[in-house]
Design a protein around this motif. Structure first.
Motif, mmCIF file in Angstrom:
data_model
loop_
_atom_site.group_PDB
_atom_site.id
_atom_site.type_symbol
_atom_site.label_atom_id
_atom_site.label_comp_id
_atom_site.label_asym_id
_atom_site.label_seq_id
_atom_site.Cartn_x
_atom_site.Cartn_y
_atom_site.Cartn_z
ATOM 1 N N ALA A 1 -8.485 -0.007 0.341
ATOM 2 C CA ALA A 1 -8.518 1.422 0.659
ATOM 3 C C ALA A 1 -7.844 1.730 1.989
ATOM 4 O O ALA A 1 -7.282 2.808 2.170
ATOM 5 C CB ALA A 1 -9.973 1.901 0.687
ATOM 6 N N GLY A 2 -7.870 0.796 2.908
ATOM 7 C CA GLY A 2 -7.257 1.028 4.214
ATOM 8 C C GLY A 2 -5.766 0.814 4.255
ATOM 9 O O GLY A 2 -5.130 1.022 5.300
ATOM 10 N N ASP A 3 -5.174 0.408 3.123
ATOM 11 C CA ASP A 3 -3.739 0.110 3.101
ATOM 12 C C ASP A 3 -2.895 1.242 2.519
ATOM 13 O O ASP A 3 -1.674 1.255 2.699
ATOM 14 C CB ASP A 3 -3.483 -1.158 2.278
ATOM 15 C CG ASP A 3 -4.179 -2.368 2.867
ATOM 16 O OD1 ASP A 3 -4.132 -2.533 4.103
ATOM 17 O OD2 ASP A 3 -4.783 -3.144 2.100
ATOM 18 N N MET A 4 -3.520 2.183 1.824
ATOM 19 C CA MET A 4 -2.756 3.259 1.202
ATOM 20 C C MET A 4 -2.669 4.455 2.147
ATOM 21 O O MET A 4 -3.286 5.499 1.956
ATOM 22 C CB MET A 4 -3.384 3.638 -0.144
ATOM 23 C CG MET A 4 -3.288 2.517 -1.174
ATOM 24 S SD MET A 4 -3.847 2.997 -2.825
ATOM 25 C CE MET A 4 -2.565 4.183 -3.293
ATOM 26 N N THR A 5 -1.904 4.252 3.199
ATOM 27 C CA THR A 5 -1.759 5.275 4.222
ATOM 28 C C THR A 5 -0.487 5.032 5.024
ATOM 29 O O THR A 5 -0.022 3.897 5.138
ATOM 30 C CB THR A 5 -2.970 5.272 5.179
ATOM 31 O OG1 THR A 5 -2.812 6.288 6.164
ATOM 32 C CG2 THR A 5 -3.124 3.929 5.871
ATOM 33 N N TYR A 6 0.050 6.105 5.576
ATOM 34 C CA TYR A 6 1.183 5.993 6.493
ATOM 35 C C TYR A 6 0.741 6.118 7.953
ATOM 36 O O TYR A 6 1.341 5.535 8.849
ATOM 37 C CB TYR A 6 2.219 7.083 6.202
ATOM 38 C CG TYR A 6 3.125 6.763 5.035
ATOM 39 C CD1 TYR A 6 4.070 5.751 5.123
ATOM 40 C CD2 TYR A 6 3.044 7.481 3.854
ATOM 41 C CE1 TYR A 6 4.922 5.458 4.060
ATOM 42 C CE2 TYR A 6 3.893 7.205 2.781
ATOM 43 C CZ TYR A 6 4.827 6.190 2.893
ATOM 44 O OH TYR A 6 5.655 5.904 1.840
ATOM 45 N N ASP A 7 -0.325 6.891 8.167
ATOM 46 C CA ASP A 7 -0.696 7.221 9.540
ATOM 47 C C ASP A 7 -2.102 6.789 9.928
ATOM 48 O O ASP A 7 -2.557 7.051 11.025
ATOM 49 C CB ASP A 7 -0.556 8.733 9.762
ATOM 50 C CG ASP A 7 -1.382 9.547 8.760
ATOM 51 O OD1 ASP A 7 -2.236 8.972 8.048
ATOM 52 O OD2 ASP A 7 -1.173 10.776 8.686
ATOM 53 N N TYR A 8 -2.820 6.132 9.018
ATOM 54 C CA TYR A 8 -4.195 5.701 9.245
ATOM 55 C C TYR A 8 -5.121 6.865 9.590
ATOM 56 O O TYR A 8 -6.143 6.697 10.234
ATOM 57 C CB TYR A 8 -4.251 4.605 10.324
ATOM 58 C CG TYR A 8 -3.522 3.359 9.879
ATOM 59 C CD1 TYR A 8 -4.136 2.429 9.050
ATOM 60 C CD2 TYR A 8 -2.187 3.152 10.242
ATOM 61 C CE1 TYR A 8 -3.443 1.310 8.598
ATOM 62 C CE2 TYR A 8 -1.494 2.029 9.794
ATOM 63 C CZ TYR A 8 -2.133 1.120 8.976
ATOM 64 O OH TYR A 8 -1.445 0.007 8.527
ATOM 65 N N VAL A 9 -4.726 8.028 9.121
ATOM 66 C CA VAL A 9 -5.564 9.232 9.202
ATOM 67 C C VAL A 9 -5.772 9.792 7.799
ATOM 68 O O VAL A 9 -6.892 10.108 7.390
ATOM 69 C CB VAL A 9 -4.920 10.300 10.117
ATOM 70 C CG1 VAL A 9 -5.755 11.586 10.085
ATOM 71 C CG2 VAL A 9 -4.783 9.778 11.538
ATOM 72 N N GLY B 1 0.809 -1.218 0.000
ATOM 73 C CA GLY B 1 0.000 0.000 0.000
ATOM 74 C C GLY B 1 0.839 1.264 0.000
ATOM 75 O O GLY B 1 0.630 2.173 -0.804
ATOM 76 N N THR B 2 1.818 1.322 0.885
ATOM 77 C CA THR B 2 2.658 2.530 0.960
ATOM 78 C C THR B 2 3.615 2.626 -0.228
ATOM 79 O O THR B 2 3.910 3.721 -0.711
ATOM 80 C CB THR B 2 3.451 2.559 2.275
ATOM 81 O OG1 THR B 2 4.121 1.299 2.461
ATOM 82 C CG2 THR B 2 2.517 2.801 3.456
ATOM 83 N N ALA B 3 4.103 1.467 -0.689
ATOM 84 C CA ALA B 3 4.985 1.492 -1.857
ATOM 85 C C ALA B 3 4.247 2.022 -3.077
ATOM 86 O O ALA B 3 4.793 2.810 -3.862
ATOM 87 C CB ALA B 3 5.524 0.087 -2.128
ATOM 88 N N LEU B 4 3.000 1.616 -3.236
ATOM 89 C CA LEU B 4 2.203 2.098 -4.367
ATOM 90 C C LEU B 4 2.025 3.610 -4.291
ATOM 91 O O LEU B 4 2.086 4.308 -5.318
ATOM 92 C CB LEU B 4 0.844 1.395 -4.388
ATOM 93 C CG LEU B 4 -0.082 1.782 -5.536
ATOM 94 C CD1 LEU B 4 0.540 1.438 -6.880
ATOM 95 C CD2 LEU B 4 -1.438 1.086 -5.390
ATOM 96 N N MET B 5 1.812 4.123 -3.102
ATOM 97 C CA MET B 5 1.685 5.570 -2.931
ATOM 98 C C MET B 5 2.909 6.305 -3.465
ATOM 99 O O MET B 5 2.809 7.387 -4.039
ATOM 100 C CB MET B 5 1.473 5.902 -1.444
ATOM 101 C CG MET B 5 0.139 5.457 -0.875
ATOM 102 S SD MET B 5 0.120 5.430 0.946
ATOM 103 C CE MET B 5 0.570 7.108 1.350
ATOM 104 N N GLU B 6 4.061 5.702 -3.280
ATOM 105 C CA GLU B 6 5.313 6.350 -3.663
ATOM 106 C C GLU B 6 5.581 6.282 -5.173
ATOM 107 O O GLU B 6 6.103 7.233 -5.754
ATOM 108 C CB GLU B 6 6.481 5.702 -2.918
ATOM 109 C CG GLU B 6 6.450 5.873 -1.407
ATOM 110 C CD GLU B 6 6.696 7.317 -0.997
ATOM 111 O OE1 GLU B 6 7.340 8.062 -1.753
ATOM 112 O OE2 GLU B 6 6.231 7.695 0.097
#
Length: 367
Positions: free
Chosen positions: A116-124, A94-99
């Motif tokens: 949808a809940g995986d593309m986040t660093y801070d869960y906010v 999720g975070t790698a895809l964001m980058e």
């Protein structure tokens, strides 16, 4: 005229072959390997089958560590070496895809089990896939439901759930398993008990094996081992205590058969597996990419369930059907009810909100 048409056909075929030649598929593994007998392997088999059938180069990369940075290094390497579509199996991407999705807009990214809940660093703060990315998830709760229902219908009343980590996909598997077992118990009028725990990792070890041995020794008959390589601990404990196991993600019956053949144990402990169509979806999406249809999927979170087709369930091949009394006809009936929506399985992945069960079912949530 015939010569012109023949020349035109040759040119079209040449262009088609050239277009295929321009494609290169890469898979980047998560914490597992391409022969992990679970998630990575199933996706890799999809890449391998599609690439071979379509004469498209394919390869894989295994990150040097379990971190976003290590995954990014592998993705960068794959692209530098010519890959124009990257298959990324597992929520950890999720975070790698964001980058990478914005840095490489010309590359397609197929992220499997990234929701949808995986593309986040801070869960906010959350991000969404861009036009060059597609995120695929599955209705694991339906697969878990069918496995739990089948197990109780087959006569098992002391069950266990061993999850890897309490991440959404694993939670959905587990909660579905509880719901399916409870429905069968209610229909049959029998009381059942389910031990439920997470190992906190996606591999087996001596501590988890010891925990499972305790379960089996105290009456647990069958354990749904759900979380990559953690199944090894359940299998080891089961074979020492004449217990049974339910596999996950893929049909793991062959592991039990192989174990018997190699003399590792005297019988196959696998009764069935709660599966999702990892290989099928991988091949399907690669086909859509090569066909030029990526725009129909890009920028989306897509969930595959029984409503979309036969994407989740248990294996029906005769060699993998190890039930005693539960029949294929019984299975098709309950699957059809779920597919039609007459039986609804709660798809909650909130670990703090446990599934509601009837008075026939006792669930022991164990830390």
């Amino acid at each position: 005229m015939k010569k012109f048409l023949a020349l035109l056909l040759v040119m079209m075929l040449s262009l088609s072959c050239a277009a295929l030649a321009e494609n290169k598929i890469a898979l980047v593994t998560d914490v597992g390997t391409i022969d992990d007998e679970s998630f990575n392997q199933a996706c890799w088999q999809g890449v391998e089958a599609f690439g071979t059938a379509n004469n498209i180069p394919f390869t894989y990369y295994q990150p040097a560590a379990d971190s976003t940075d290590a995954r990014l290094v592998s993705i960068d390497q794959a692209i530098a070496e010519g890959a124009n579509i990257i298959v990324m199996p597992g929520y950890l991407f999720g975070t790698a895809l964001m980058e990478v999705q914005g840095v490489y807009p010309e590359v397609a990214f197929l992220a499997i089990d990234v929701g949808a809940g995986d593309m986040t660093y801070d869960y906010v703060n959350y991000e969404v896939p861009t036009a060059n990315s597609v995120c695929i998830t599955f209705a694991e709760e339906q697969a878990g439901f069918l496995a739990g229902y089948a197990a109780v219908k087959d006569g098992y009343t002391k069950l266990g759930f061993l999850g890897g980590m309490a991440v959404p996909a694993v939670i959905r598997y587990g909660y579905g398993f509880v719901q399916g077992a409870d429905k069968a118990a209610s229909e049959m009028g029998v009381e059942i008990e389910i031990n439920y725990t997470y190992g906190g990792q996606f591999f087996g070890d001596a501590n988890i094996t010891a925990k499972m041995e305790g379960w089996y020794a105290n009456g647990t008959e069958i354990v749904f081992a759900c979380g990559g390589g953690i199944y090894t601990s359940a299998v080891e404990a089961a074979t020492k205590n004449n217990g049974k196991v339910i596999g996950v993600d893929v049909d793991q019956n062959y592991i039990g058969v192989r174990g018997v053949a190699n003399g590792e144990y005297t019988y196959n402990p696998f009764v069935t597996s709660a599966m999702k169509g990892l290989q099928n979806v991988t091949e399907t999406m690669l086909g859509e990419f090569v066909a030029g249809n990526w725009a129909n999927y890009g920028g989306q979170f897509i969930t595959y369930s029984l409503a979309q087709g036969d994407y989740v369930g248990i294996p029906t091949a005769e060699a993998s059907w190890n039930f005693n009394t539960f029949t294929a006809a019984d299975y098709e009936a309950i699957k059809a009810a779920v597919m039609a929506g007459t039986v609804v399985v709660d798809n909650s992945s909130d670990d703090a909100v446990k599934p509601v069960v009837s008075e026939k079912t006792t669930v022991n949530y164990i830390a």
